[in-house]
Design a protein around this motif. Sequence first.
Motif, mmCIF file in Angstrom:
data_model
loop_
_atom_site.group_PDB
_atom_site.id
_atom_site.type_symbol
_atom_site.label_atom_id
_atom_site.label_comp_id
_atom_site.label_asym_id
_atom_site.label_seq_id
_atom_site.Cartn_x
_atom_site.Cartn_y
_atom_site.Cartn_z
ATOM 1 N N GLN A 36 54.386 -10.424 17.935
ATOM 2 C CA GLN A 36 53.268 -10.602 18.862
ATOM 3 C C GLN A 36 53.333 -11.960 19.530
ATOM 4 O O GLN A 36 53.008 -12.109 20.709
ATOM 5 N N LEU A 37 53.784 -12.956 18.783
ATOM 6 C CA LEU A 37 53.952 -14.297 19.334
ATOM 7 C C LEU A 37 55.060 -14.302 20.381
ATOM 8 O O LEU A 37 54.950 -14.955 21.433
ATOM 9 N N ALA A 38 56.140 -13.564 20.094
ATOM 10 C CA ALA A 38 57.275 -13.519 21.013
ATOM 11 C C ALA A 38 56.930 -12.831 22.333
ATOM 12 O O ALA A 38 57.611 -13.043 23.343
ATOM 13 N N LEU A 39 55.876 -12.008 22.332
ATOM 14 C CA LEU A 39 55.473 -11.294 23.546
ATOM 15 C C LEU A 39 54.699 -12.175 24.517
ATOM 16 O O LEU A 39 54.516 -11.802 25.680
ATOM 17 N N LEU A 40 54.250 -13.329 24.050
ATOM 18 C CA LEU A 40 53.427 -14.197 24.900
ATOM 19 C C LEU A 40 54.254 -14.841 26.006
ATOM 20 O O LEU A 40 55.405 -15.221 25.796
ATOM 21 N N GLU B 288 65.456 -14.577 18.961
ATOM 22 C CA GLU B 288 65.729 -15.212 20.254
ATOM 23 C C GLU B 288 64.677 -16.268 20.571
ATOM 24 O O GLU B 288 65.002 -17.334 21.102
ATOM 25 N N MET B 289 63.416 -15.986 20.235
ATOM 26 C CA MET B 289 62.338 -16.944 20.473
ATOM 27 C C MET B 289 62.577 -18.241 19.699
ATOM 28 O O MET B 289 62.420 -19.342 20.241
ATOM 29 N N VAL B 290 62.992 -18.120 18.442
ATOM 30 C CA VAL B 290 63.230 -19.306 17.613
ATOM 31 C C VAL B 290 64.478 -20.039 18.078
ATOM 32 O O VAL B 290 64.474 -21.255 18.259
ATOM 33 N N ASP B 291 65.573 -19.288 18.308
ATOM 34 C CA ASP B 291 66.842 -19.924 18.649
ATOM 35 C C ASP B 291 66.848 -20.518 20.051
ATOM 36 O O ASP B 291 67.666 -21.390 20.354
ATOM 37 N N SER B 292 65.941 -20.058 20.899
ATOM 38 C CA SER B 292 65.821 -20.654 22.235
ATOM 39 C C SER B 292 64.921 -21.887 22.225
ATOM 40 O O SER B 292 64.794 -22.572 23.245
ATOM 41 N N GLY B 293 64.276 -22.158 21.085
ATOM 42 C CA GLY B 293 63.447 -23.351 20.960
ATOM 43 C C GLY B 293 62.003 -23.167 21.354
ATOM 44 O O GLY B 293 61.233 -24.132 21.362
ATOM 45 N N ARG B 294 61.589 -21.931 21.660
ATOM 46 C CA ARG B 294 60.198 -21.718 22.062
ATOM 47 C C ARG B 294 59.237 -21.962 20.899
ATOM 48 O O ARG B 294 58.148 -22.507 21.095
ATOM 49 N N VAL B 295 59.633 -21.526 19.710
ATOM 50 C CA VAL B 295 58.815 -21.721 18.510
ATOM 51 C C VAL B 295 59.728 -22.174 17.380
ATOM 52 O O VAL B 295 60.799 -21.593 17.175
#
Length: 239
Positions: free
Chosen positions: A154-158, A133-140
């Motif tokens: 751990q990155l996704a928790l930030l 979800e983090m990647v597909d939402s464009g956050r990372v």
Amino acid sequence: MTSTRGKGRGVSLKKLHDIDVGAEVIPLADTRPVELEALTTISGEDMDAIEEVFRGTGVTSDEAKLRAVLTARREVGAAWRSAAGSFLEIGRALNTLDDQLRTREEKARLKAGFERLFPFSEPVASQFRRVAEMVDSGRVAEANLPGSYSAAYQLALLKPEELEIARREGLVSPKTSRSTLIAFRRTRSAERPEVDLSALAAEARRIRDTRRRMLGELVKMRRRASEIAKLLENDPSSQ
């Protein structure tokens, strides 16, 4: 005498290509539809597991949902056995499956019987989902994901502001380890302690109760003061 040597053997693909009928060569039949059908063939073991997990729901009688379960099971199994980075594909496959299973009961059954269908636990699956979800939402960007799913999680928790700080510090990188990101999160928590929402809610209730009691006492005091004032008006000695 005609030789029977080789009788009963199959014909090679090359020979099928080379068989002439008059001036034409017979082409091989397109076997892709058969192969595609084979991909979704349900084994008895798979069907038993799916029926047990989703018993009492309409999943096994819904072609789209059943296909989604089988597709996710196949893709997740293949990705789990593949090289590093497969956790992103696993998360995407599971998120796609979650989109198909729309009712609360279907989702609960999947969670309860998860390990019957997939080679890892539901808590691990939740981490895969969150990374995807983090990647597909464009956050990372996918290219900047850490090399292990535990570090990527751990990155996704930030929080958004923490992610920006991590990016400026060069921590949003394939080389970043889980321990580094955990240390970063601890540092941020020490600098900005998280609010205990349950404790705040309890304190707010205490304040409301105290205020209510004080208002009640104030009303009583005003009423008594008014009574005293009337009594004093009617008492000649007080004049």
